[in-house]
Design an enzyme around this catalytic site. Sequence first.
Site, PDB file in Angstrom:
ATOM      1  N   LYS A 170      29.328 -12.919  -1.565  1.00 36.29           N
ATOM      2  CA  LYS A 170      29.502 -12.479  -0.512  1.00 36.29           C
ATOM      3  C   LYS A 170      28.242 -13.273   0.489  1.00 36.29           C
ATOM      4  CE  LYS A 170      30.063 -10.351   3.098  1.00 36.29           C
ATOM      5  NZ  LYS A 170      29.712  -8.934   3.422  1.00 36.29           N
ATOM      6  N   LYS A 239      19.819 -13.017   9.628  1.00 39.58           N
ATOM      7  CA  LYS A 239      20.502 -12.341   8.282  1.00 39.58           C
ATOM      8  C   LYS A 239      20.869 -13.185   7.062  1.00 39.58           C
ATOM      9  CE  LYS A 239      21.884  -8.958   6.587  1.00 39.58           C
ATOM     10  NZ  LYS A 239      23.062  -8.832   5.112  1.00 39.58           N
TER      11      LYS A 239
END
Length: 287
Positions: A170, A239
């Site tokens: 991911k 992030k």
Amino acid sequence: MSSIAVIGLGAMGRPIAHNLVKAGHDVVVWNRSDAPAEQLVAAGARRADSVAAAMHSPVVFSVLSDDQAVTETFIDSGVLAQTPAGTIHVNLATVSPELARRVGAAHAEAGVGYIAAPVFGRVPVAEAGALNILAAGENALIDRVQPFFDVIGSRTWRLGDRPEQANIVKILGNYLIACAIQSLGEAVSLAEGSGVDSVQFVELLTSTLFPGPVYTGYGSMIAERRYQPAGFTTVLGRKDLNLALDAATDHDIPLPIGQLLRTVFDQAIADGRGADDWAVIAEQQPR
């Protein structure tokens, strides 16, 4: 009818929980703020008064924002000690591989099953129940939750028996999206500087050389300067970029484009664009 809990009702958690309710499952929900939980209760869900109460469901999906939120909710809180053995926790958040290993070990110690299952797909894809689910963990556990995955997703990709394997996939997917956004922004800027219509330019590219949701979706946003409402914010994008850079450091693999992107993301956030869609980094051309 099967029982499942959903912890975290943000932009992705809400449609995931709603689709499970629509599919006829007994859905228990928990969220820090009241309004999203009340909306799901109105649709037919039941509300848990704590994370510990939600964890008494046989299957629990959590959709939290980052490593800190997952750590506070499931590790620092001591909630796993109160969770019935045999419960399966499916973490749909994008977290670091390091945290995935730590959380997986904590669950194993408590006798709680753990699956990492981050997803590809923005909010409209979640609403349509068409997410791509990146699952890693024990195959037997994934088999047990597959009926729920079939409700929220179009395909489940089984990526290994270690949860961190799903998280690194991911993270790398999001890293490549950020690279595409940056290159699209550069190309659109040069096209506009040369007097070419940017909307037509993007339509041409995505109809010929670069078909697919990333170039089509983000290309049109960049050409139209359309960064609200945000499907995925710049803050969250930074992030995930930092997760990719940290993983690269762990494996001693350089990511030079990633270092450039870090500067671009930091610049966009410093300019007050942190709540915009992360496609806004296309406006930040590093000198």
